[in-house]
Design a protein around this motif. Sequence first.
Motif, mmCIF file in Angstrom:
data_model
loop_
_atom_site.group_PDB
_atom_site.id
_atom_site.type_symbol
_atom_site.label_atom_id
_atom_site.label_comp_id
_atom_site.label_asym_id
_atom_site.label_seq_id
_atom_site.Cartn_x
_atom_site.Cartn_y
_atom_site.Cartn_z
ATOM 1 N N SER A 516 -1.436 3.140 -4.373
ATOM 2 C CA SER A 516 -1.204 1.819 -3.773
ATOM 3 C C SER A 516 -2.516 1.084 -3.577
ATOM 4 C CB SER A 516 -0.483 1.965 -2.431
ATOM 5 O OG SER A 516 -1.309 2.654 -1.499
ATOM 6 N N CYS A 517 -2.435 -0.271 -3.683
ATOM 7 C CA CYS A 517 -3.544 -1.139 -3.285
ATOM 8 C C CYS A 517 -3.015 -2.070 -2.214
ATOM 9 C CB CYS A 517 -4.109 -1.920 -4.462
ATOM 10 S SG CYS A 517 -3.014 -3.156 -5.153
ATOM 11 N N GLU A 518 -3.883 -2.435 -1.284
ATOM 12 C CA GLU A 518 -3.448 -3.239 -0.145
ATOM 13 C C GLU A 518 -4.469 -4.338 0.108
ATOM 14 O OE1 GLU A 518 -2.066 -2.732 4.539
ATOM 15 O OE2 GLU A 518 -2.771 -1.003 3.401
ATOM 16 N N ALA A 519 -3.978 -5.560 0.331
ATOM 17 C CA ALA A 519 -4.814 -6.712 0.672
ATOM 18 C C ALA A 519 -4.473 -7.130 2.087
ATOM 19 C CB ALA A 519 -4.572 -7.866 -0.291
ATOM 20 N N SER A 520 -5.502 -7.399 2.887
ATOM 21 C CA SER A 520 -5.259 -7.747 4.282
ATOM 22 C C SER A 520 -6.291 -8.745 4.760
ATOM 23 C CB SER A 520 -5.309 -6.480 5.154
ATOM 24 O OG SER A 520 -6.586 -5.873 5.082
ATOM 25 N N ASN A 521 -5.866 -9.643 5.636
ATOM 26 C CA ASN A 521 -6.746 -10.553 6.362
ATOM 27 C C ASN A 521 -6.097 -10.812 7.721
ATOM 28 O OD1 ASN A 521 -4.745 -12.437 5.979
ATOM 29 N ND2 ASN A 521 -5.962 -13.840 4.725
ATOM 30 N N PRO A 522 -6.726 -11.587 8.597
ATOM 31 C CA PRO A 522 -6.160 -11.768 9.941
ATOM 32 C C PRO A 522 -4.746 -12.348 9.954
ATOM 33 C CG PRO A 522 -8.454 -12.454 9.916
ATOM 34 C CD PRO A 522 -8.093 -12.151 8.503
ATOM 35 N N HIS A 523 -4.314 -12.944 8.864
ATOM 36 C CA HIS A 523 -2.981 -13.556 8.849
ATOM 37 C C HIS A 523 -1.911 -12.611 8.328
ATOM 38 C CE1 HIS A 523 -4.683 -17.441 9.888
ATOM 39 N NE2 HIS A 523 -5.586 -17.288 8.914
ATOM 40 N N GLY A 524 -2.247 -11.440 7.859
ATOM 41 C CA GLY A 524 -1.245 -10.498 7.381
ATOM 42 C C GLY A 524 -1.802 -9.632 6.272
ATOM 43 N N ASN A 525 -0.888 -8.851 5.669
ATOM 44 C CA ASN A 525 -1.300 -8.011 4.559
ATOM 45 C C ASN A 525 -0.180 -7.929 3.540
ATOM 46 O OD1 ASN A 525 0.562 -6.297 5.727
ATOM 47 N ND2 ASN A 525 -0.989 -5.026 6.705
ATOM 48 N N ASP A 526 -0.524 -7.390 2.390
ATOM 49 C CA ASP A 526 0.436 -7.193 1.305
ATOM 50 C C ASP A 526 0.015 -5.920 0.581
ATOM 51 O OD1 ASP A 526 2.515 -7.504 -0.398
ATOM 52 O OD2 ASP A 526 1.776 -9.347 -1.380
ATOM 53 N N ARG A 527 1.062 -5.207 0.055
ATOM 54 C CA ARG A 527 0.789 -3.898 -0.543
ATOM 55 C C ARG A 527 1.586 -3.759 -1.819
ATOM 56 N NH1 ARG A 527 3.055 1.354 0.431
ATOM 57 N NH2 ARG A 527 1.532 3.038 0.169
ATOM 58 N N HIS A 528 0.969 -3.064 -2.770
ATOM 59 C CA HIS A 528 1.657 -2.784 -4.022
ATOM 60 C C HIS A 528 1.423 -1.326 -4.384
ATOM 61 C CE1 HIS A 528 3.308 -3.452 -8.046
ATOM 62 N NE2 HIS A 528 2.314 -2.685 -8.490
ATOM 63 N N VAL A 529 2.527 -0.626 -4.849
ATOM 64 C CA VAL A 529 2.463 0.781 -5.223
ATOM 65 C C VAL A 529 2.677 0.896 -6.725
ATOM 66 C CG1 VAL A 529 3.389 3.084 -4.874
ATOM 67 C CG2 VAL A 529 3.293 1.493 -2.946
ATOM 68 N N PHE A 530 1.755 1.587 -7.392
ATOM 69 C CA PHE A 530 1.880 1.869 -8.818
ATOM 70 C C PHE A 530 2.587 3.225 -8.972
ATOM 71 C CE2 PHE A 530 -1.775 -0.879 -8.443
ATOM 72 C CZ PHE A 530 -1.642 -1.759 -9.498
ATOM 73 N N HIS A 531 3.656 3.287 -9.772
ATOM 74 C CA HIS A 531 4.381 4.528 -10.068
ATOM 75 C C HIS A 531 4.215 4.877 -11.533
ATOM 76 C CE1 HIS A 531 6.337 4.801 -6.140
ATOM 77 N NE2 HIS A 531 6.516 3.484 -6.205
ATOM 78 N N PHE A 532 4.201 6.194 -11.799
ATOM 79 C CA PHE A 532 3.996 6.648 -13.167
ATOM 80 C C PHE A 532 5.213 7.341 -13.762
ATOM 81 C CE2 PHE A 532 -0.038 6.694 -10.924
ATOM 82 C CZ PHE A 532 -0.801 5.869 -11.727
ATOM 83 N N GLY A 533 6.290 7.555 -12.947
ATOM 84 C CA GLY A 533 7.476 8.217 -13.466
ATOM 85 C C GLY A 533 7.204 9.683 -13.764
ATOM 86 N N THR A 534 7.920 10.221 -14.747
ATOM 87 C CA THR A 534 7.771 11.627 -15.121
ATOM 88 C C THR A 534 6.452 11.828 -15.846
ATOM 89 O OG1 THR A 534 10.148 11.834 -15.342
ATOM 90 C CG2 THR A 534 8.801 13.550 -16.368
ATOM 91 N N VAL A 535 5.738 12.896 -15.421
ATOM 92 C CA VAL A 535 4.463 13.230 -16.046
ATOM 93 C C VAL A 535 4.628 14.541 -16.794
ATOM 94 C CG1 VAL A 535 2.036 13.771 -15.687
ATOM 95 C CG2 VAL A 535 3.148 12.015 -14.283
ATOM 96 N N ALA A 536 4.482 14.522 -18.096
ATOM 97 C CA ALA A 536 4.639 15.725 -18.914
ATOM 98 C C ALA A 536 3.320 16.473 -18.985
ATOM 99 C CB ALA A 536 5.118 15.356 -20.306
#
Length: 622
Positions: A516-536
């Motif tokens: 995950s990466c997360e952006a934040s400042n005094p007015h709030g934050n936002d987050r995004h999660v990277f998924h890779f699914g099945t890993v062989a």
Amino acid sequence: MEPPDARAPRLLVLALLLGAHPGAEAEVRLSVPPLVEVMRGEPVTLDCTPLGTHDHFVLEWFLADRTGVRHRLASAELQGSELQDKMHDSWGRSPPYQLDSQGRLVLAEAQVGDERDYVCVVRAGAAGTAEATARLNVFAKPEATEVSPNKGTLSVMEDIAQEIATCNSRNGNPVPQITWYRNGQRLEVPLEVNSEGYMTSRTVREASGLLSLTSTLYLRLRKADRDASFHCSVHYRLPTGRHGRLDSPAFRLTLHYPTEHVQFWLGSPSTTAGWVREGDSVQLFCRGDGSPTPEYTFFRLQDQEEDVLKTNLEGNLTLEGVQRSQSGTYGCRVEDYDAAEDAELSKTLELHVAYLDPLELSTGEELSLPLGNSTAVNCSVRGLPTPTLRWTKDSVPLGDDSTLSLRSITFDSAGTYTCEASMPTVPLLSRTRSFKLLVQGPPELRAEEVQPKAEGSWREGDEVKLICRTRGYPEPKLSWSQLGGSPAEPAPGGQGWVSSSLTLKVTSALSRDGVSCEASNPHGNDRHVFHFGTVAPQTSQAGVAVMAVAVSVGLLLLVVAAFYCMRRKGHRCCRQGEKGSPLPGEPELSHSGSEGPEQTGLLMGGASGGAKHGSGGFGDEC
């Protein structure tokens, strides 16, 4: 004179011709050219040939003066086959006259004094007497033409003809002619004195006999003659009807004429509309058409009164660093007291000083507003002539109104806004004023989704680069759930975006938990999660693991089998020992115990045991 040896053949021929007709008598006729023309310094031969056959004659040359009196120069007598010549008098000529073998009069170098009539007389006894006259003209080219113009100042207000110039032609023959020209056109002026124009001429015979001519031109001048070009030309004659011409250098006159018109104008750096920029240096030019140059007075009209600024002969006035207060009416007056009473000697013009004050905005250099708000910014300007306004954002035009309206602002609205004032009629006069709009709000996050390198899914150990972009105000901070993220930097394309990247290898744990990466400042934050699914798993690593497991299992089975075999063999050896009689001094083995003796025998059996028990123990077996 020619030597006697050279004349003998010709005299012999002449004698034979005369002897061919004995006793023939005829009228004497002569062949003499009536006119001979030569250039000064050239040799001259005057021919006198008796026509017909004569056995005896006397030939004489005479020089006729202007009164008609003849002076004998030379004579020749034909006797037999020889022509006997005799020079009588050269009358002071140097070099002297000569006769050639045919009785021709020879002048070694023609001189101007040789311009005379030469009479040839032939007496042939009973045949009679004949004479003929040859006129000799000697030509001399004059020296270069000289002109002496009047160096004074000539007034066009004079009502009589004034002396213009004198033209001189020296040492020519015959006397040449002088003509005058104005602007390349021949002046037809008489020799009689009059008020409009005439010329005088004077001829002088020099000691050399050559002639010099002087001509003086007189004209009544006009103002149009101030730029006129004058010169004189000498026309002289040459042999065989030819003519030559020598022009003098051209010259101009200095004239005095009153002022009739005045010009007054604004010089650089004025515009076509007559505006000058505040702070520039301005030149005013004044010119009158009088000569000599009159005196110029510059003034400014204030309340209908003249405020004298400067007086000079150059006709220039420079205003250094003009200000808006110097706008007004300026004038120039020509001080020419010879001008006509109705001549307009004064001119005025309007000086317009253009100015543009600094712009004023209704906000400061920075304006911070919450996301979604609206506002209006006013740009005030003062200048002359009336300036035009234009709003731009990052050099993109927005409008020409003095008020900039911003509605429902977004992060894209953030940036630098500029108000520009300019004047189309006054180039290079412009001003600008800017402010920076800051849009406050929670972070806006964008992630670049990544796809597996191979079709289907990710494999263990694949390398991947994850990128997150964010914007907001205050500038958000970017963080990652894994170590190794790069510092946030401005993203390509601007508009307030910053970006950070993370490079890592894909594992099953990452596939399960995500990154995950997360952006934040005094007015709030936002987050995004990277998924890779099945890993062989990786193909090469799986094969090695399988082989390692197989080898380990095989080794384990071999160890168990060997242990089992050894255990089984040791048990048989112990049983054989029990069947024999015990050695003296050794205790008997108890049969009531469990397996202790058997185990002892298994561990203790060896070659020594076999020796003690002989061939009947398990030592041999073992």
